[in-house]
Write an enzyme that holds these catalytic residues in place. Structure first.
Site, mmCIF file in Angstrom:
data_model
loop_
_atom_site.group_PDB
_atom_site.id
_atom_site.type_symbol
_atom_site.label_atom_id
_atom_site.label_comp_id
_atom_site.label_asym_id
_atom_site.label_seq_id
_atom_site.Cartn_x
_atom_site.Cartn_y
_atom_site.Cartn_z
ATOM 1 N N HIS A 259 0.808 -1.209 0.000
ATOM 2 C CA HIS A 259 0.000 0.000 0.000
ATOM 3 C C HIS A 259 0.847 1.268 0.000
ATOM 4 O O HIS A 259 0.305 2.367 -0.060
ATOM 5 C CB HIS A 259 -0.919 0.010 1.229
ATOM 6 N N CYS A 260 2.172 1.146 0.054
ATOM 7 C CA CYS A 260 3.009 2.337 0.212
ATOM 8 C C CYS A 260 3.667 2.782 -1.091
ATOM 9 O O CYS A 260 3.291 3.789 -1.675
ATOM 10 C CB CYS A 260 4.081 2.079 1.268
ATOM 11 N N ILE A 261 4.657 2.040 -1.550
ATOM 12 C CA ILE A 261 5.510 2.526 -2.631
ATOM 13 C C ILE A 261 4.768 2.690 -3.962
ATOM 14 O O ILE A 261 5.025 3.650 -4.691
ATOM 15 C CB ILE A 261 6.740 1.614 -2.800
#
Length: 428
Positions: A259-261
């Site tokens: 869900h981040c990068i």
């Protein structure tokens, strides 16, 4: 102090348990009643969180869970840990944040602290969330209630990553808001990093993940370039990282997941356009990382062609569905892209992942929901023309994979050091 943590996922649940362990009384709130019921029964739905931790917190009455958001009136601080995805147009979707703000606003007491932890673009806390809460409550931020932003720094699958010991950035809407937020987090976190505003804290989180995205794009691009030169990128990285200064190792893969990068940098590019700025580095990195699954599919085609086969009609097993090793989180996993691309080319596609026995419903890949992991056996593995390693879980027996699979395409260097037959393993 009694606090509420909203969103009991990979960020909110471990944070709740850490506060409970540190002596705070924690009310976990989530719209998913199945999560609430599991927690009240002492069950964990996240692989790396032990049921014993939940049972201890529930049993000692330092933690409880509920789907009743009216109970926000019971607490002196609210921490929001909800998703911040991209919409179908690859634009920020902060609806989970704003809807949470609208839901809790009527129940906020004067003097309550509200902290947002969800990764988002600068200005979300002091503009979007503030305006929503003020409109629905009649209270004023910095006067009637306190407002702050403190980005999450969870690293699932990393045993050395402990909530209490990860330095915590904290930015407040006003100096008094910052003081209240620092007082809150000092209960559970050892090192706090105060910054001058919510926007600085929001920007710092985006920098952290954009830094990773850009550097992963660099090694992904070099993987393709060096492969054309007959050079092994993994050997190059291992050699380069012996330098004790000025170099940090990043590793290539089949694409970006989690869900981040894959998401956070695009929150910054979207916000930058509002100021007439163009983030060319970030956008180029996104293009490179997004193109990696296609490169992997071409390597699968090369591997099959060497045996006079095509993707069309072949049986292909994806080894590893989760977006990173040793976790059960498959959000935004490039494995989905690989599966869909190979299936579109006529392959029969399945997966094996000990951490994801059944695919859960997701926003973008709902049609895979309910698909189950294949069994780990010689008969099953040997029935596939290609085993495509997309995630290198440490619990997978790669020696057995070498013994059982006729052809392996390895995107993670998982087969390094394992005896294999000539031309059996293709790096991608």
């Amino acid at each position: 102090m009694k606090i509420a943590v909203i969103g009991l996922g990979y960020v909110g649940l471990p944070l709740s348990l850490q506060f409970a362990k540190s002596g705070a009384e924690v009310l976990g709130l989530d719209i998913d009643q199945t999560k609430v019921s599991a927690l009240l029964a002492g069950r964990s739905y996240i692989k790396h969180i032990k049921p014993e931790s939940i049972q201890s917190a529930v049993g000692s009455k330092t933690f409880t869970a509920s789907a009743d958001f009216r109970r926000v009136r019971e607490v002196s601080a609210v921490i929001i840990c909800v998703p911040t995805p991209l919409n179908k147009n690859r634009e920020p979707d902060i609806s989970y944040i704003t809807e949470t703000g609208k839901t809790i606003a009527p129940h906020l007491q004067r003097g309550t602290l509200v902290v947002l932890e969800s990764t988002t673009y600068p200005g979300t806390t002091d503009e979007d969330l503030r305006q929503v809460i003020e409109a629905a409550s009649g209270l004023k931020a910095g006067i009637d209630f306190h407002l702050a932003f403190s980005p999450e720094r969870e690293d699932p699958g990393n045993p050395s990553s402990v909530v209490a010991t990860i330095p915590k950035i904290v930015g407040g809407f006003t100096p008094e808001c910052l003081k209240k937020a620092l007082d809150l987090y000092s209960i559970a976190i050892k090192t706090l990093v105060p910054v001058s505003s919510c926007r600085v804290a929001e920007a710092a989180k985006l920098l952290e993940n954009t830094f990773r995205g850009v550097n992963i794009a660099l090694v992904n691009e070099l993987k393709v370039v060096y492969s054309a030169m007959g050079i092994d990128i993994w050997e190059v990285i291992n050699a380069a990282k012996t330098k004790p200064f000025g170099f940090m190792a990043f590793y290539p893969g089949p694409g970006l997941g989690g869900h981040c990068i894959p998401i956070d940098p695009f929150y910054l590019t979207w916000k930058a356009r509002e100021y007439g700025q163009h983030t060319r580095f970030i956008e180029l990195a996104g293009e490179i990382n997004t193109a990696m699954p296609e490169y992997v599919v071409h390597r699968v085609a090369d591997a099959l062609n060497s045996g006079k086969k095509s993707i069309n009609g072949s049986r292909i097993l994806i080894v590893g569905l989760a977006y990173k090793p040793n976790v059960d989180d498959e959000r935004e996993s490039p494995s989905y892209v690989l599966m869909e691309s190979l299936k579109a080319r006529g392959a029969t596609v399945a997966y094996y992942d000990p951490y994801v026995p059944v695919i859960r419903p997701t926003r973008e890949h709902a049609h895979w929901a309910g698909t189950t992991s294949e069994k780990w056996s010689q008969e099953t593995i040997g029935s596939y023309d290609v085993a495509l390693i997309a995630t290198n879980h440490s619990s997978v027996d790669y020696k057995a994979l070498a013994d059982w699979s006729p052809c392996i395409v390895d995107t993670r260097n998982a087969m390094s050091g394992i005896p294999t037959k000539p031309s059996q393993v293709w790096k991608a």
